[in-house]
Scaffold this active site. Structure first.
Site, PDB file in Angstrom:
ATOM      1  N   CYS A 120      51.162  38.677  49.394  1.00 39.27           N
ATOM      2  CA  CYS A 120      52.625  38.816  49.162  1.00 39.27           C
ATOM      3  C   CYS A 120      52.979  40.040  48.316  1.00 39.27           C
ATOM      4  O   CYS A 120      54.261  40.570  49.022  1.00 39.27           O
ATOM      5  CB  CYS A 120      53.158  37.397  48.348  1.00 39.27           C
ATOM      6  SG  CYS A 120      55.052  37.297  48.212  1.00 39.27           S
ATOM      7  N   CYS A 121      52.266  40.459  47.219  1.00 39.93           N
ATOM      8  CA  CYS A 121      52.733  41.581  46.690  1.00 39.93           C
ATOM      9  C   CYS A 121      52.467  42.725  47.651  1.00 39.93           C
ATOM     10  O   CYS A 121      53.305  43.924  47.606  1.00 39.93           O
ATOM     11  CB  CYS A 121      51.653  42.077  45.636  1.00 39.93           C
ATOM     12  SG  CYS A 121      52.069  40.879  44.286  1.00 39.93           S
ATOM     13  N   CYS A 206      57.599  35.060  39.817  1.00 41.41           N
ATOM     14  CA  CYS A 206      56.344  35.285  39.168  1.00 41.41           C
ATOM     15  C   CYS A 206      56.428  35.877  38.018  1.00 41.41           C
ATOM     16  O   CYS A 206      55.512  36.547  37.422  1.00 41.41           O
ATOM     17  CB  CYS A 206      55.850  36.467  40.113  1.00 41.41           C
ATOM     18  SG  CYS A 206      55.343  36.173  41.788  1.00 41.41           S
ATOM     19  N   CYS A 230      49.856  44.177  40.288  1.00 43.02           N
ATOM     20  CA  CYS A 230      50.373  43.721  41.687  1.00 43.02           C
ATOM     21  C   CYS A 230      49.568  44.888  42.708  1.00 43.02           C
ATOM     22  O   CYS A 230      50.043  44.136  44.081  1.00 43.02           O
ATOM     23  CB  CYS A 230      51.773  43.897  41.831  1.00 43.02           C
ATOM     24  SG  CYS A 230      52.468  45.445  41.708  1.00 43.02           S
TER      25      CYS A 230
END
Length: 245
Positions: A120-121, A206, A230
């Site tokens: 996702c990052c 997050c 990240c």
């Protein structure tokens, strides 16, 4: 193009210099092919104020992941009003990549595993960062040595080996107290979440407030053991190793 040797020499020459001196050196050497990567956290708004005072039309970019807190958009707007000549570029993730990721793994896939969170990052942050840096010769960051163990050995000027460009860290030697002293003395707009015990602010799902005595980065990816980065400031090989560990 800057070589590793030139970067090493610059790091030695600029060691102990003020952030403004570092910024002036970098702008003189790299402008207009240099930009500040800003999340609009405390360190980044300090650098924006410094940049604007040295070169009002300095380049800045930010990564709009699509999941930022409302307060982050508020400070972006406040900064644009205060520094109207600033060249702000807002980078968005690839729509198709986000749709495919969410369709196959769910909207909150990052809670399921470190691998999912890093995916996702990558989709929402790292890939847009790479696009933003494409064609540049250098970039500014708001990194400080005392933020994480990963950043403890970073230098004021480094070689971004993944991208082959220089990475400039003007605040690398500053403390958190110095950052906030500058913000208050210079009336710099900042994210109001900082007043609610959010020392580090990323995507809304997050990030949480930290408790008294907790590490300042404890609010980032708090459901992981030791999750602190990240992928923006970790080499591609190192990040892959962490994801598989």
């Amino acid at each position: 193009m800057t070589t590793a040797t030139e970067v090493e020499t610059a790091a030695t020459q600029l060691a102990g210099k003020s952030p403004q001196e570092v910024i002036s050196w970098a702008l003189e050497k790299f402008h207009p092919q240099i930009s500040l990567a800003s999340s609009f956290g405390a360190e980044d708004v300090v650098l924006i104020d410094m940049l604007a005072k040295i070169r009002p039309d300095a380049r800045v970019f930010t990564l709009d992941t699509g999941r930022l807190p409302t307060q982050t958009y508020d400070v972006i707007e406040a900064v644009q009003r205060k520094y109207p000549q600033l060249q702000l570029q807002i980078m968005f993730p690839d729509t198709q990549a986000v749709q495919e990721m969410v369709r196959s793994q769910g909207i909150n896939l990052f809670y399921e595993s470190i691998e999912n969170r890093k995916k996702c990052c990558y989709v929402r942050k790292v890939e847009p960062l790479n696009r933003a840096l494409s064609g540049l010769d250098a970039w500014f960051t708001g990194l400080r040595r005392d933020q994480t163990a990963n950043r403890a050995d970073m230098q004021v000027v480094e070689m971004d080996s993944d991208r082959g460009i220089a990475k400039i860290n003007p605040l690398i030697d500053w403390s958190e107290a110095q950052v906030w002293k500058y913000i208050r003395q210079n009336f710099v707009p900042y994210n109001s979440l900082h007043d609610q015990n959010y020392p580090s602010i990323g995507c809304a799902p997050c990030t949480r407030a930290v408790k008294p005595g907790e590490d300042p980065r404890a609010g980032r990816w708090w459901w992981e053991q030791g999750g602190q980065e990240c992928g923006l400031h970790v080499s591609a090989k190192e990040d892959l190793a962490v994801a598989k560990s």
